[in-house]
Design an enzyme around this catalytic site. Structure first.
Site, PDB file in Angstrom:
ATOM      1  N   LYS A  37      -0.071  45.662  42.475  1.00  0.00           N
ATOM      2  CA  LYS A  37      -0.919  45.030  43.504  1.00  0.00           C
ATOM      3  C   LYS A  37      -0.139  44.703  44.776  1.00  0.00           C
ATOM      4  CE  LYS A  37      -4.891  43.183  41.065  1.00  0.00           C
ATOM      5  NZ  LYS A  37      -4.574  43.424  39.629  1.00  0.00           N
ATOM      6  N   GLU A  43     -10.301  36.342  47.756  1.00  0.00           N
ATOM      7  CA  GLU A  43     -10.725  35.674  46.533  1.00  0.00           C
ATOM      8  C   GLU A  43      -9.840  36.183  45.412  1.00  0.00           C
ATOM      9  OE1 GLU A  43     -12.571  38.158  47.912  1.00  0.00           O
ATOM     10  OE2 GLU A  43     -11.958  39.608  46.378  1.00  0.00           O
ATOM     11  N   SER A  53       0.791  50.070  35.165  1.00  0.00           N
ATOM     12  CA  SER A  53       0.494  49.304  36.389  1.00  0.00           C
ATOM     13  C   SER A  53       1.166  47.939  36.438  1.00  0.00           C
ATOM     14  CB  SER A  53      -1.018  49.155  36.542  1.00  0.00           C
ATOM     15  OG  SER A  53      -1.590  48.621  35.361  1.00  0.00           O
TER      16      SER A  53
HETATM   17  C1  LIG Z   1      -5.418  44.109  38.710  1.00  0.00           C
HETATM   18  C2  LIG Z   1      -4.737  44.984  37.771  1.00  0.00           C
HETATM   19  C3  LIG Z   1      -5.299  46.212  37.348  1.00  0.00           C
HETATM   20  C4  LIG Z   1      -6.663  46.664  37.738  1.00  0.00           C
HETATM   21  O1  LIG Z   1      -6.859  46.878  39.095  1.00  0.00           O
HETATM   22  P1  LIG Z   1      -7.002  48.338  39.723  1.00  0.00           P
HETATM   23  O2  LIG Z   1      -7.456  48.067  41.113  1.00  0.00           O
HETATM   24  O3  LIG Z   1      -8.012  49.082  38.910  1.00  0.00           O
HETATM   25  O4  LIG Z   1      -5.671  48.972  39.665  1.00  0.00           O
HETATM   26  C5  LIG Z   1      -4.561  47.022  36.504  1.00  0.00           C
HETATM   27  N1  LIG Z   1      -3.341  46.653  36.054  1.00  0.00           N
HETATM   28  C6  LIG Z   1      -2.767  45.493  36.435  1.00  0.00           C
HETATM   29  C7  LIG Z   1      -1.418  45.156  35.905  1.00  0.00           C
HETATM   30  C8  LIG Z   1      -3.440  44.617  37.295  1.00  0.00           C
HETATM   31  O5  LIG Z   1      -2.867  43.464  37.668  1.00  0.00           O
END
Ligand SMILES: *Cc1c(COP(=O)(O)O)cnc(C)c1O
Length: 415
Positions: free
Chosen positions: A100, A122, A387
Protein backbone atom coordinates in the site's frame (compact mmCIF):
# COMPACT_ATOMS: atom_id res chain seq x y z
CA UNK A 1 -11.79 -12.41 -26.50
CA UNK A 2 -8.32 -10.92 -26.38
CA UNK A 3 -4.93 -12.58 -25.96
CA UNK A 4 -1.60 -11.25 -24.73
CA UNK A 5 -0.82 -10.19 -28.30
CA UNK A 6 -3.50 -7.47 -28.06
CA UNK A 7 -1.87 -5.79 -25.05
CA UNK A 8 1.24 -4.08 -26.42
CA UNK A 9 -0.12 -0.53 -26.12
CA UNK A 10 -2.75 -1.33 -23.55
CA UNK A 11 -1.69 0.98 -20.69
CA UNK A 12 -1.49 3.95 -23.06
CA UNK A 13 -4.99 3.30 -24.39
CA UNK A 14 -6.78 2.27 -21.18
CA UNK A 15 -8.42 3.97 -19.43
CA UNK A 16 -9.75 6.46 -22.02
CA UNK A 17 -9.81 10.22 -21.33
CA UNK A 18 -12.98 9.85 -19.23
CA UNK A 19 -11.55 7.02 -17.16
CA UNK A 20 -13.27 4.07 -18.86
CA UNK A 21 -11.89 0.58 -19.31
CA UNK A 22 -14.45 -0.56 -21.89
CA UNK A 23 -17.76 0.03 -20.12
CA UNK A 24 -16.26 0.03 -16.61
CA UNK A 25 -14.87 2.96 -14.62
CA UNK A 26 -15.82 6.62 -15.16
CA UNK A 27 -16.54 9.22 -12.50
CA UNK A 28 -20.09 9.34 -11.12
CA UNK A 29 -19.73 12.25 -8.73
CA UNK A 30 -21.76 14.54 -6.58
CA UNK A 31 -21.80 17.87 -8.46
CA UNK A 32 -19.92 19.54 -5.61
CA UNK A 33 -16.96 17.20 -6.14
CA UNK A 34 -16.60 17.57 -9.91
CA UNK A 35 -14.17 20.54 -9.80
CA UNK A 36 -12.02 18.85 -7.17
CA UNK A 37 -11.66 15.64 -9.19
CA UNK A 38 -10.96 17.61 -12.36
CA UNK A 39 -8.17 19.41 -10.54
CA UNK A 40 -6.61 16.12 -9.43
CA UNK A 41 -6.90 14.71 -12.92
CA UNK A 42 -5.33 17.71 -14.65
CA UNK A 43 -2.53 18.07 -12.11
CA UNK A 44 -1.73 14.41 -12.30
CA UNK A 45 -1.60 14.33 -16.11
CA UNK A 46 0.74 17.31 -16.03
CA UNK A 47 3.00 16.24 -13.18
CA UNK A 48 3.33 12.51 -13.81
CA UNK A 49 5.52 13.12 -16.85
CA UNK A 50 7.82 15.66 -15.20
CA UNK A 51 11.39 14.54 -14.66
CA UNK A 52 11.41 15.94 -11.13
CA UNK A 53 8.31 13.99 -10.08
CA UNK A 54 9.67 10.76 -11.55
CA UNK A 55 13.11 11.27 -9.99
CA UNK A 56 11.67 12.11 -6.56
CA UNK A 57 9.49 9.01 -6.65
CA UNK A 58 12.42 6.81 -7.68
CA UNK A 59 14.59 8.16 -4.88
CA UNK A 60 11.82 7.69 -2.29
CA UNK A 61 11.26 4.12 -3.42
CA UNK A 62 14.93 3.29 -3.16
CA UNK A 63 15.90 5.17 0.01
CA UNK A 64 12.72 5.19 2.11
CA UNK A 65 10.65 2.20 0.98
CA UNK A 66 13.51 -0.22 0.40
CA UNK A 67 12.77 -0.98 -3.25
CA UNK A 68 13.39 -3.02 -5.26
CA UNK A 69 11.85 -5.77 -3.15
CA UNK A 70 13.28 -9.21 -4.06
CA UNK A 71 11.79 -12.17 -5.88
CA UNK A 72 12.22 -15.33 -3.83
CA UNK A 73 12.15 -18.99 -4.88
CA UNK A 74 10.18 -21.15 -2.40
CA UNK A 75 12.16 -24.37 -2.75
CA UNK A 76 10.78 -26.19 0.28
CA UNK A 77 7.16 -25.19 -0.35
CA UNK A 78 7.45 -26.16 -4.04
CA UNK A 79 8.86 -29.61 -3.20
CA UNK A 80 5.73 -30.49 -1.25
CA UNK A 81 3.44 -30.68 -4.28
CA UNK A 82 5.07 -31.31 -7.68
CA UNK A 83 7.92 -30.11 -9.83
CA UNK A 84 6.09 -26.82 -10.38
CA UNK A 85 8.14 -24.03 -8.79
CA UNK A 86 6.55 -21.32 -6.64
CA UNK A 87 8.14 -17.86 -6.49
CA UNK A 88 7.16 -14.82 -4.40
CA UNK A 89 7.46 -11.11 -5.15
CA UNK A 90 8.26 -9.88 -1.65
CA UNK A 91 6.05 -6.79 -1.25
CA UNK A 92 5.91 -7.73 2.44
CA UNK A 93 9.44 -6.30 2.62
CA UNK A 94 8.29 -2.79 1.71
CA UNK A 95 8.59 -0.30 4.56
CA UNK A 96 5.40 -0.66 6.70
CA UNK A 97 5.06 -4.25 5.50
CA UNK A 98 2.81 -4.10 2.46
CA UNK A 99 2.37 -2.80 -1.08
CA UNK A 100 0.00 0.00 0.00
CA UNK A 101 2.90 2.37 0.60
CA UNK A 102 3.65 2.26 -3.16
CA UNK A 103 0.55 4.30 -3.98
CA UNK A 104 0.39 6.29 -0.74
CA UNK A 105 3.86 7.77 -1.36
CA UNK A 106 2.83 8.61 -4.93
CA UNK A 107 -0.41 10.25 -3.85
CA UNK A 108 1.30 12.27 -1.11
CA UNK A 109 4.06 13.35 -3.50
CA UNK A 110 1.35 14.58 -5.87
CA UNK A 111 -0.24 16.52 -2.97
CA UNK A 112 3.12 18.13 -2.28
CA UNK A 113 3.63 19.04 -5.96
CA UNK A 114 0.25 20.78 -6.21
CA UNK A 115 0.80 22.62 -2.96
CA UNK A 116 -1.81 20.95 -0.73
CA UNK A 117 -1.28 21.04 3.02
CA UNK A 118 -3.40 18.08 4.03
CA UNK A 119 -4.24 14.57 2.86
CA UNK A 120 -7.62 13.00 3.68
CA UNK A 121 -8.74 9.37 3.54
CA UNK A 122 -10.98 6.79 5.13
CA UNK A 123 -9.79 3.47 6.44
CA UNK A 124 -11.54 0.22 7.39
CA UNK A 125 -9.06 -2.18 8.97
CA UNK A 126 -6.53 0.65 9.25
CA UNK A 127 -3.93 -0.56 6.73
CA UNK A 128 -4.53 2.27 4.28
CA UNK A 129 -4.66 4.76 7.16
CA UNK A 130 -1.27 3.63 8.47
CA UNK A 131 0.38 3.74 5.03
CA UNK A 132 -1.03 7.20 4.35
CA UNK A 133 -0.08 8.50 7.81
CA UNK A 134 3.45 7.27 7.08
CA UNK A 135 3.51 9.20 3.79
CA UNK A 136 2.13 12.32 5.52
CA UNK A 137 4.87 12.18 8.15
CA UNK A 138 7.52 11.78 5.45
CA UNK A 139 6.31 14.85 3.53
CA UNK A 140 5.28 16.96 6.52
CA UNK A 141 1.61 17.03 5.48
CA UNK A 142 -1.38 17.11 7.81
CA UNK A 143 -3.39 13.90 7.69
CA UNK A 144 -7.05 13.27 8.60
CA UNK A 145 -8.10 9.63 8.60
CA UNK A 146 -11.85 8.96 8.88
CA UNK A 147 -12.65 5.69 10.60
CA UNK A 148 -15.89 4.16 11.87
CA UNK A 149 -16.15 3.93 15.65
CA UNK A 150 -16.72 0.18 15.42
CA UNK A 151 -13.49 -0.25 13.42
CA UNK A 152 -11.59 2.02 15.82
CA UNK A 153 -12.47 -0.36 18.66
CA UNK A 154 -11.58 -3.46 16.59
CA UNK A 155 -8.30 -2.23 15.08
CA UNK A 156 -6.62 -0.76 18.14
CA UNK A 157 -2.96 -1.31 17.10
CA UNK A 158 -3.45 0.45 13.75
CA UNK A 159 -5.23 3.37 15.44
CA UNK A 160 -2.23 3.74 17.77
CA UNK A 161 0.17 3.55 14.82
CA UNK A 162 -1.64 6.34 12.99
CA UNK A 163 -1.54 8.51 16.11
CA UNK A 164 2.19 7.83 16.65
CA UNK A 165 2.77 8.96 13.07
CA UNK A 166 1.01 12.23 13.84
CA UNK A 167 -2.28 11.67 11.97
CA UNK A 168 -5.73 12.75 13.20
CA UNK A 169 -8.02 9.75 13.48
CA UNK A 170 -11.53 11.17 13.10
CA UNK A 171 -14.21 8.83 14.53
CA UNK A 172 -17.33 8.39 12.39
CA UNK A 173 -20.31 7.88 14.67
CA UNK A 174 -23.37 7.51 12.41
CA UNK A 175 -25.01 4.52 10.72
CA UNK A 176 -23.21 1.20 11.16
CA UNK A 177 -20.02 3.13 12.10
CA UNK A 178 -17.83 1.14 9.70
CA UNK A 179 -16.13 1.61 6.32
CA UNK A 180 -19.13 2.77 4.27
CA UNK A 181 -19.87 5.65 6.64
CA UNK A 182 -16.16 6.48 6.81
CA UNK A 183 -16.03 6.78 2.98
CA UNK A 184 -18.99 9.19 3.05
CA UNK A 185 -17.42 11.25 5.85
CA UNK A 186 -14.06 11.48 4.04
CA UNK A 187 -15.78 12.61 0.82
CA UNK A 188 -17.78 15.24 2.75
CA UNK A 189 -14.59 16.53 4.35
CA UNK A 190 -12.94 16.66 0.94
CA UNK A 191 -15.90 18.70 -0.42
CA UNK A 192 -15.36 21.25 2.37
CA UNK A 193 -11.58 21.39 2.21
CA UNK A 194 -10.54 20.70 -1.36
CA UNK A 195 -8.76 24.02 -1.83
CA UNK A 196 -6.14 23.04 0.74
CA UNK A 197 -6.49 19.26 0.93
CA UNK A 198 -6.44 16.24 -1.35
CA UNK A 199 -8.28 12.95 -1.02
CA UNK A 200 -6.16 9.78 -1.28
CA UNK A 201 -7.83 6.50 -2.12
CA UNK A 202 -6.62 3.10 -0.88
CA UNK A 203 -6.89 0.93 -3.99
CA UNK A 204 -7.53 0.98 -7.77
CA UNK A 205 -11.15 1.93 -7.06
CA UNK A 206 -13.24 5.11 -6.88
CA UNK A 207 -13.96 7.71 -9.55
CA UNK A 208 -11.47 8.55 -12.33
CA UNK A 209 -8.53 9.38 -12.07
CA UNK A 210 -7.87 7.18 -9.01
CA UNK A 211 -7.91 3.76 -10.71
CA UNK A 212 -5.41 5.16 -13.23
CA UNK A 213 -3.16 6.89 -10.68
CA UNK A 214 -3.01 4.00 -8.27
CA UNK A 215 -2.26 1.60 -11.14
CA UNK A 216 0.59 3.80 -12.29
CA UNK A 217 2.05 3.90 -8.77
CA UNK A 218 1.73 0.12 -8.32
CA UNK A 219 3.12 -0.74 -11.76
CA UNK A 220 6.62 -0.88 -10.30
CA UNK A 221 5.76 -4.23 -8.68
CA UNK A 222 5.28 -6.12 -11.95
CA UNK A 223 8.04 -4.25 -13.80
CA UNK A 224 10.57 -5.21 -11.13
CA UNK A 225 9.24 -8.74 -10.76
CA UNK A 226 9.40 -9.54 -14.47
CA UNK A 227 12.99 -8.38 -14.77
CA UNK A 228 14.04 -10.17 -11.58
CA UNK A 229 12.32 -13.40 -12.54
CA UNK A 230 13.90 -13.49 -15.99
CA UNK A 231 17.28 -12.72 -14.47
CA UNK A 232 16.89 -15.59 -11.98
CA UNK A 233 15.54 -18.25 -14.32
CA UNK A 234 16.21 -17.12 -17.88
CA UNK A 235 12.52 -17.37 -18.82
CA UNK A 236 9.10 -15.93 -17.93
CA UNK A 237 6.89 -17.65 -15.34
CA UNK A 238 4.02 -19.74 -16.73
CA UNK A 239 1.56 -17.97 -14.46
CA UNK A 240 1.33 -15.00 -12.09
CA UNK A 241 -1.28 -14.56 -9.36
CA UNK A 242 -2.26 -12.04 -6.69
CA UNK A 243 -5.06 -11.51 -4.18
CA UNK A 244 -7.84 -9.11 -5.21
CA UNK A 245 -9.60 -6.87 -2.71
CA UNK A 246 -10.07 -3.53 -4.45
CA UNK A 247 -7.33 -4.78 -6.72
CA UNK A 248 -4.22 -2.59 -6.35
CA UNK A 249 -1.48 -5.11 -5.59
CA UNK A 250 -2.82 -7.40 -8.32
CA UNK A 251 -3.07 -4.65 -10.97
CA UNK A 252 0.48 -3.65 -10.05
CA UNK A 253 1.72 -7.19 -10.55
CA UNK A 254 -0.30 -7.93 -13.72
CA UNK A 255 0.57 -4.81 -15.78
CA UNK A 256 4.01 -5.92 -16.96
CA UNK A 257 2.75 -9.41 -17.86
CA UNK A 258 -0.39 -8.51 -19.85
CA UNK A 259 1.47 -8.53 -23.18
CA UNK A 260 3.47 -11.68 -22.40
CA UNK A 261 2.45 -15.33 -22.89
CA UNK A 262 1.75 -15.78 -19.18
CA UNK A 263 -1.49 -16.95 -17.49
CA UNK A 264 -2.77 -14.32 -15.08
CA UNK A 265 -5.03 -15.12 -12.15
CA UNK A 266 -6.72 -12.80 -9.65
CA UNK A 267 -7.65 -14.51 -6.37
CA UNK A 268 -10.84 -13.51 -4.56
CA UNK A 269 -11.97 -14.31 -1.00
CA UNK A 270 -14.64 -17.04 -0.81
CA UNK A 271 -14.72 -16.71 2.99
CA UNK A 272 -16.98 -19.28 4.67
CA UNK A 273 -18.78 -20.17 1.44
CA UNK A 274 -21.14 -18.96 -1.26
CA UNK A 275 -24.05 -17.57 0.83
CA UNK A 276 -24.65 -13.81 0.88
CA UNK A 277 -22.65 -12.27 3.69
CA UNK A 278 -20.18 -15.17 3.87
CA UNK A 279 -17.72 -14.01 1.19
CA UNK A 280 -16.47 -11.02 -0.81
CA UNK A 281 -16.05 -12.75 -4.18
CA UNK A 282 -17.34 -9.91 -6.37
CA UNK A 283 -16.18 -11.39 -9.67
CA UNK A 284 -17.67 -14.82 -8.95
CA UNK A 285 -21.09 -13.68 -7.70
CA UNK A 286 -21.36 -9.99 -8.63
CA UNK A 287 -23.17 -8.09 -11.37
CA UNK A 288 -22.61 -4.86 -13.25
CA UNK A 289 -23.38 -1.79 -11.15
CA UNK A 290 -22.30 1.49 -9.59
CA UNK A 291 -20.40 1.69 -6.33
CA UNK A 292 -18.48 4.60 -4.76
CA UNK A 293 -18.63 6.70 -7.93
CA UNK A 294 -17.58 4.20 -10.62
CA UNK A 295 -19.01 1.38 -12.72
CA UNK A 296 -17.78 -2.13 -12.12
CA UNK A 297 -18.78 -5.64 -11.05
CA UNK A 298 -20.24 -5.44 -7.56
CA UNK A 299 -22.09 -7.50 -4.98
CA UNK A 300 -25.39 -5.66 -4.78
CA UNK A 301 -29.07 -6.19 -3.94
CA UNK A 302 -32.06 -5.52 -6.27
CA UNK A 303 -31.85 -1.80 -5.40
CA UNK A 304 -28.17 -1.51 -6.22
CA UNK A 305 -27.17 -1.26 -2.56
CA UNK A 306 -23.92 -3.03 -1.64
CA UNK A 307 -24.47 -6.46 -0.02
CA UNK A 308 -22.78 -7.35 3.26
CA UNK A 309 -19.37 -8.97 2.69
CA UNK A 310 -17.00 -11.04 4.78
CA UNK A 311 -13.48 -12.45 4.59
CA UNK A 312 -11.03 -13.61 7.23
CA UNK A 313 -8.70 -11.06 5.57
CA UNK A 314 -10.11 -7.63 6.37
CA UNK A 315 -8.21 -6.06 3.46
CA UNK A 316 -10.23 -8.16 0.99
CA UNK A 317 -13.78 -7.54 2.24
CA UNK A 318 -14.88 -4.99 -0.34
CA UNK A 319 -18.15 -5.52 -2.28
CA UNK A 320 -16.60 -4.64 -5.63
CA UNK A 321 -13.39 -4.60 -7.66
CA UNK A 322 -11.45 -1.91 -9.48
CA UNK A 323 -12.95 -1.21 -12.95
CA UNK A 324 -9.81 -2.43 -14.73
CA UNK A 325 -10.28 -5.91 -13.25
CA UNK A 326 -13.88 -5.98 -14.53
CA UNK A 327 -12.52 -5.15 -17.99
CA UNK A 328 -9.62 -7.61 -17.90
CA UNK A 329 -12.01 -10.40 -17.05
CA UNK A 330 -14.57 -9.40 -19.66
CA UNK A 331 -11.98 -9.42 -22.45
CA UNK A 332 -10.66 -12.78 -21.24
CA UNK A 333 -7.10 -11.76 -20.41
CA UNK A 334 -7.26 -12.41 -16.65
CA UNK A 335 -9.05 -15.26 -14.85
CA UNK A 336 -10.49 -14.88 -11.37
CA UNK A 337 -10.62 -17.74 -8.90
CA UNK A 338 -12.02 -17.83 -5.36
CA UNK A 339 -10.25 -19.28 -2.32
CA UNK A 340 -11.88 -20.00 1.07
CA UNK A 341 -10.76 -18.79 4.50
CA UNK A 342 -9.63 -22.30 5.34
CA UNK A 343 -7.55 -22.74 2.18
CA UNK A 344 -5.92 -19.38 2.89
CA UNK A 345 -5.17 -20.42 6.49
CA UNK A 346 -3.52 -23.66 5.37
CA UNK A 347 -1.33 -21.61 3.02
CA UNK A 348 -0.57 -19.16 5.84
CA UNK A 349 0.80 -21.95 8.06
CA UNK A 350 2.62 -23.79 5.27
CA UNK A 351 4.50 -20.68 4.13
CA UNK A 352 5.35 -19.78 7.73
CA UNK A 353 6.71 -23.23 8.58
CA UNK A 354 8.37 -24.21 5.31
CA UNK A 355 9.87 -20.88 4.29
CA UNK A 356 10.10 -18.72 7.41
CA UNK A 357 7.75 -16.12 5.92
CA UNK A 358 4.55 -15.21 7.79
CA UNK A 359 2.22 -13.82 5.12
CA UNK A 360 -0.66 -11.38 5.56
CA UNK A 361 -4.04 -13.14 5.51
CA UNK A 362 -4.81 -11.25 2.28
CA UNK A 363 -1.65 -12.51 0.59
CA UNK A 364 -2.29 -16.04 1.93
CA UNK A 365 -5.18 -16.25 -0.56
CA UNK A 366 -2.71 -15.86 -3.45
CA UNK A 367 -0.36 -18.43 -1.92
CA UNK A 368 -3.30 -20.84 -1.54
CA UNK A 369 -4.06 -20.48 -5.23
CA UNK A 370 -0.40 -21.12 -6.11
CA UNK A 371 -0.57 -24.36 -4.13
CA UNK A 372 -3.67 -25.46 -6.06
CA UNK A 373 -1.90 -24.52 -9.28
CA UNK A 374 1.21 -26.52 -8.35
CA UNK A 375 -0.95 -29.57 -7.63
CA UNK A 376 -2.59 -29.32 -11.06
CA UNK A 377 0.56 -28.41 -13.04
CA UNK A 378 3.35 -30.93 -12.53
CA UNK A 379 5.93 -28.68 -14.21
CA UNK A 380 6.55 -24.98 -14.84
CA UNK A 381 6.39 -22.06 -12.47
CA UNK A 382 4.03 -19.59 -10.81
CA UNK A 383 4.96 -16.16 -9.45
CA UNK A 384 2.85 -14.93 -6.51
CA UNK A 385 2.58 -11.33 -5.36
CA UNK A 386 3.08 -11.58 -1.60
CA UNK A 387 1.33 -8.26 -0.91
CA UNK A 388 2.10 -8.01 2.82
CA UNK A 389 3.49 -9.54 5.97
CA UNK A 390 1.33 -11.23 8.59
CA UNK A 391 2.56 -9.60 11.79
CA UNK A 392 -0.71 -7.67 12.00
CA UNK A 393 -2.66 -10.95 11.93
CA UNK A 394 -0.83 -13.24 14.34
CA UNK A 395 -2.82 -12.51 17.53
CA UNK A 396 -6.08 -13.19 15.74
CA UNK A 397 -4.71 -16.31 14.03
CA UNK A 398 -3.28 -17.72 17.24
CA UNK A 399 -6.55 -17.24 19.09
CA UNK A 400 -8.48 -19.04 16.35
CA UNK A 401 -6.06 -21.71 15.11
CA UNK A 402 -3.24 -21.93 17.67
CA UNK A 403 0.05 -22.73 15.95
CA UNK A 404 -1.74 -24.41 13.05
CA UNK A 405 -0.68 -27.99 13.76
CA UNK A 406 -4.26 -29.27 13.91
CA UNK A 407 -5.38 -27.48 10.77
CA UNK A 408 -2.36 -28.79 8.84
CA UNK A 409 -3.01 -32.34 10.08
CA UNK A 410 -6.66 -32.10 9.07
CA UNK A 411 -5.49 -31.29 5.53
CA UNK A 412 -3.02 -34.16 5.46
CA UNK A 413 0.21 -32.28 6.10
CA UNK A 414 2.82 -33.66 8.50
CA UNK A 415 5.02 -30.67 9.24
C1 LIG B 1 -5.14 -3.89 1.59
C2 LIG B 1 -4.42 -5.12 1.30
C3 LIG B 1 -4.79 -5.96 0.23
C4 LIG B 1 -5.98 -5.72 -0.63
O1 LIG B 1 -5.96 -4.55 -1.37
P1 LIG B 1 -5.75 -4.53 -2.95
O2 LIG B 1 -6.07 -3.13 -3.32
O3 LIG B 1 -6.69 -5.53 -3.55
O4 LIG B 1 -4.34 -4.88 -3.20
C5 LIG B 1 -4.01 -7.08 -0.03
N1 LIG B 1 -2.95 -7.40 0.74
C6 LIG B 1 -2.57 -6.62 1.78
C7 LIG B 1 -1.38 -7.03 2.58
C8 LIG B 1 -3.29 -5.46 2.10
O5 LIG B 1 -2.91 -4.70 3.13
Amino acid sequence: MKTYKDFDNYQKEFPDAKGYFGKYGGAYLDEMLVPAFEEISHSYQEICHSAQFINDLRRIRREFQGRPTPVYHCERLSKKFSACQIYLKREDLNHTGAHKLNHCMGEALLAKFIGKKKIIAETGAGQHGVALATAAAYFGLECDIYMGEVDIAKQHPNVIRMKMLGANVVPVTHGLKTLKEAVDAAFEAYCREYETAIYCIGSVVGPHPFPLMVRDFQNVVGVEAKEQFVQMTGILPDAVCAAVGGGSNSIGMFGAFLNEPVDIIGVEPLGRGSNIGDHAASMTFGTEGLIHGFKTITLQDENGEPLPVYSIASGLDYPGVGPEHAYLRECGRVNYEAVTDEEAMVAFFLLSRLEGIIPALESSHAVAYAIKYAKEHPTGSILVNLSGRGDKDIDFVYEKYGDGTELLKKHGYEV
